[in-house]
Write an enzyme that holds these catalytic residues in place. Structure first.
Site, short mmCIF file in Angstrom:
data_model
loop_
_atom_site.label_atom_id
_atom_site.label_comp_id
_atom_site.label_asym_id
_atom_site.label_seq_id
_atom_site.Cartn_x
_atom_site.Cartn_y
_atom_site.Cartn_z
N HIS A 11 6.29 -2.93 0.89
CA HIS A 11 5.84 -1.54 0.76
C HIS A 11 7.04 -0.66 0.46
O HIS A 11 8.12 -0.90 0.99
CB HIS A 11 5.14 -1.07 2.04
CG HIS A 11 4.30 0.14 1.83
ND1 HIS A 11 4.81 1.41 1.89
CD2 HIS A 11 2.99 0.27 1.50
CE1 HIS A 11 3.85 2.27 1.63
NE2 HIS A 11 2.73 1.61 1.38
N ASP A 17 -3.29 -4.25 2.41
CA ASP A 17 -4.11 -4.95 1.43
C ASP A 17 -4.23 -6.44 1.69
O ASP A 17 -5.10 -7.11 1.14
CB ASP A 17 -3.55 -4.72 0.02
CG ASP A 17 -3.68 -3.28 -0.35
OD1 ASP A 17 -4.73 -2.70 -0.06
OD2 ASP A 17 -2.73 -2.71 -0.91
N1 CMC Z 1 6.88 -10.62 -3.12
C1 CMC Z 1 8.12 -11.08 -3.43
N2 CMC Z 1 9.21 -10.29 -3.58
C2 CMC Z 1 9.03 -8.97 -3.42
C3 CMC Z 1 7.78 -8.42 -3.10
C4 CMC Z 1 6.67 -9.29 -2.94
N3 CMC Z 1 5.47 -8.83 -2.64
N4 CMC Z 1 7.88 -7.06 -2.99
C5 CMC Z 1 9.17 -6.79 -3.25
N5 CMC Z 1 9.86 -7.92 -3.50
C6 CMC Z 1 11.30 -8.02 -3.77
C7 CMC Z 1 11.59 -7.61 -5.21
O1 CMC Z 1 11.57 -8.70 -6.08
C8 CMC Z 1 12.96 -7.00 -5.07
O2 CMC Z 1 13.89 -8.05 -5.04
P1 CMC Z 1 15.38 -7.81 -5.66
O3 CMC Z 1 15.99 -6.72 -4.84
O4 CMC Z 1 16.01 -9.14 -5.48
O5 CMC Z 1 15.15 -7.43 -7.09
C9 CMC Z 1 12.96 -6.36 -3.68
O6 CMC Z 1 11.95 -7.08 -2.93
C10 CMC Z 1 12.59 -4.88 -3.69
O7 CMC Z 1 11.41 -4.74 -4.47
P2 CMC Z 1 11.04 -3.41 -5.26
O8 CMC Z 1 9.97 -3.71 -6.24
O9 CMC Z 1 12.29 -2.75 -5.76
O10 CMC Z 1 10.51 -2.52 -4.06
P3 CMC Z 1 9.52 -1.32 -4.20
O11 CMC Z 1 9.71 -0.48 -3.00
O12 CMC Z 1 9.62 -0.66 -5.51
O13 CMC Z 1 8.11 -2.09 -4.16
C11 CMC Z 1 5.90 -2.69 -3.85
C12 CMC Z 1 7.07 -1.86 -3.31
C13 CMC Z 1 4.68 -2.41 -2.93
C14 CMC Z 1 5.55 -2.23 -5.27
C15 CMC Z 1 6.28 -4.20 -3.83
O14 CMC Z 1 6.64 -4.60 -2.53
C16 CMC Z 1 5.17 -5.07 -4.40
O15 CMC Z 1 5.09 -5.26 -5.61
N6 CMC Z 1 4.29 -5.64 -3.49
C17 CMC Z 1 3.16 -6.41 -3.96
C18 CMC Z 1 2.04 -5.45 -4.33
C19 CMC Z 1 1.37 -4.84 -3.12
O16 CMC Z 1 1.04 -5.54 -2.17
N7 CMC Z 1 1.12 -3.51 -3.20
C20 CMC Z 1 0.39 -2.79 -2.17
C21 CMC Z 1 1.20 -1.75 -1.48
S1 CMC Z 1 0.34 -1.14 -0.02
C22 CMC Z 1 -0.98 -0.23 -0.64
C23 CMC Z 1 -0.60 1.14 -0.99
O17 CMC Z 1 -0.12 1.89 -0.11
O18 CMC Z 1 -0.80 1.50 -2.17
#
Ligand code: CMC
Length: 428
Positions: free
Chosen positions: A305, A363
């Site tokens: 998240h 989720d």
């Molecule tokens: N599985 C594997 N690796 C992950 C995941 C995941 N679900 N989420 C983040 N990472 C890794 C990502 O690859 C990155 O690694 P590195 O630093 O080596 O490049 C690191 O963690 C940081 O990720 P980010 O994408 O920069 O982090 P963010 O804050 O932009 O992403 C997120 C948040 C929710 C988009 C992401 O965690 C994700 O894609 N999760 C899966 C989708 C999901 O479950 N979304 C629902 C969110 S809750 C509902 C809502 O409130 O809308």
């Protein structure tokens, strides 16, 4: 703590005021920065930007805390109802009995939609995603309810808010019924908000829907958990659209668009599809490996998240609701649940997930629960949107009473070509 800070640019010292909130990080007020320095701030993804001030919802992502108007989400899920939470989010206080009756009666008054709206659905392909239908029909409400579209009139704002809270479930159930080729079911105002939604989705003219209290109570919780989450992508989209003073139905329909994506509200559908694809506990290590591989864009859906760097408090409540529903429906041995539990266990003990602070989010469990209730995966995000409509409306209403509200117009760091001569086509 200081109430100002200084920035030194090009030999010039610029004073920037610091504004403090009730709790949570303070903000550096950069509104005059461009005027005083000629510089913009740069924050793609808004990871360090507070786009507005708000007193609706508070998240402490490190501690895993979520408050609606100061009340803990866990308490609200346990003790309150969705309509009471809707009142709280919009009005700032929990209603007393009289206020609650007035509010819920008003919502019931508006549950039906204009009969001509039914014909909209015939224009969609049967197999179309119900969220695609929702974007269109919610926006189309502006063609039917122009008498409550004046955003500068508080009374019209109240009427349109109540209309949307009441009509969005009806529209959502219609989208579902259309997608499975069943006739639309009219609302039944003798039922509670959640019971009525289940009735509109699962009754057919020939057979009444028998309300299962465990299911309707769990839906009540799911709606409460999804009702608001401060300045997330869809709420920010609603605020941005509304800042142009467009009619309320158009602003809320923009929220539907932003919510649909798999990184936001679409994640519950993606999480369930992923669990089904993993299929069996023995396949989990292969998927964990894929999630950790920097050259593979696979992510564990339902994990991680932007704000929570600890266990999502909503996920804990959701997990409990999930068990209750599966128990009540005799589905406790569900294979998908087994995969989910094992995946959670493995991920929570894996260095990659620990170091990146990737915990299950709401989720992860909501998809399994909604699926057990009988909803197909494409409806999950629609249910999220039904609940979040209340949060969007609360933020939309707040905007209009905020003296700081003005047209939202971000700037950019331009990295394109500078001015150049036009070359005629035959010379290129
Ligand atoms: N599985 C594997 N690796 C992950 C995941 C995941 N679900 N989420 C983040 N990472 C890794 C990502 O690859 C990155 O690694 P590195 O630093 O080596 O490049 C690191 O963690 C940081 O990720 P980010 O994408 O920069 O982090 P963010 O804050 O932009 O992403 C997120 C948040 C929710 C988009 C992401 O965690 C994700 O894609 N999760 C899966 C989708 C999901 O479950 N979304 C629902 C969110 S809750 C509902 C809502 O409130 O809308």
């Amino acid at each position: 703590m200081s109430d100002k800070c200084y920035l030194e640019i090009d030999g010039k010292k610029i004073e920037l005021p610091i504004k403090k909130g009730t709790v949570g990080p303070s903000v550096i007020d950069v509104r005059d920065l461009y005027k005083n320095s000629g510089y913009f701030t740069f924050d793609p993804g808004f990871t360090s930007t507070a786009s507005c001030q708000s007193d609706i919802c508070y998240i402490d992502g490190d501690k895993g805390v979520l408050l609606y108007r100061g009340y803990e989400i866990e308490k609200l899920a346990e003790k309150s109802s969705f309509l009471e939470v809707a009142y709280l989010l919009i009005n700032g206080e929990l209603p007393n009995k009289d206020k609650y009756i007035e509010f819920s009666d008003a919502i019931k008054n508006h549950t039906m939609v204009h009969e001509q709206i039914r014909s909209f659905y015939n224009g969609f392909r049967r197999g179309g995603h119900p969220m695609a239908m929702m974007l269109a029909v919610v926006g189309a409400l502006s063609a039917f309810y122009a008498d409550s579209s004046n955003v500068n009139d508080p009374k019209e704002r109240e009427i349109s808010s109540r209309r949307m809270i009441a009509k969005v479930p009806t529209l959502a159930a219609m989208a579902y019924k259309y997608s499975i080729g069943q006739p639309f079911i009219y609302p039944d105002n003798d039922l509670s908000y959640c019971e009525n939604f289940l009735h509109m989705c699962f009754a057919v003219p020939a057979t009444k829907y028998k309300i299962n209290k465990s299911v309707s109570n769990a839906l009540e919780k799911i709606f409460i958990l999804h009702a608001d989450h401060e300045q997330n992508a869809s709420t920010s989209t609603v605020r941005l659209a509304a800042s142009s003073a467009v009619n309320p139905f158009a602003s809320i329909s923009a929220g539907f668009s932003a919510l649909w994506g798999p990184l936001h509200g679409g994640a519950n559908e993606a999480a369930l599809n992923m669990l089904k694809k993993i299929g069996s506990v023995k396949n989990i290590p292969e998927y964990i490996k894929k999630a950790k591989d920097p050259n593979d864009n696979f992510r564990l859906m339902g994990f991680g998240h932007r704000v929570y760097k600890s266990y999502d408090p909503r996920a804990k409540v959701m997990q409990k609701a999930c068990y209750e529903v599966l128990d009540a429906l005799g589905k406790k041995n569900d294979e998908v649940l087994k995969v989910a539990l094992e995946l959670e266990k493995i991920a929570l003990n894996d260095d990659y997930f620990i170091q990146k602070k990737l915990y299950p989010n709401i989720d992860f469990y909501s998809g399994i629960t909604l699926s057990a209730m009988g909803f197909p995966p494409e409806m999950f995000v629609v249910l999220f949107a039904v609940a979040r409509t209340v949060g969007w409306i609360a933020h939309w209403s707040e905007m209009y009473s905020d003296p700081l509200n003005k047209l939202n117009r971000p700037r950019q760091l331009y990295i394109g070509k500078n001015k150049r001569e036009f070359v005629d086509q035959d010379k290129r």
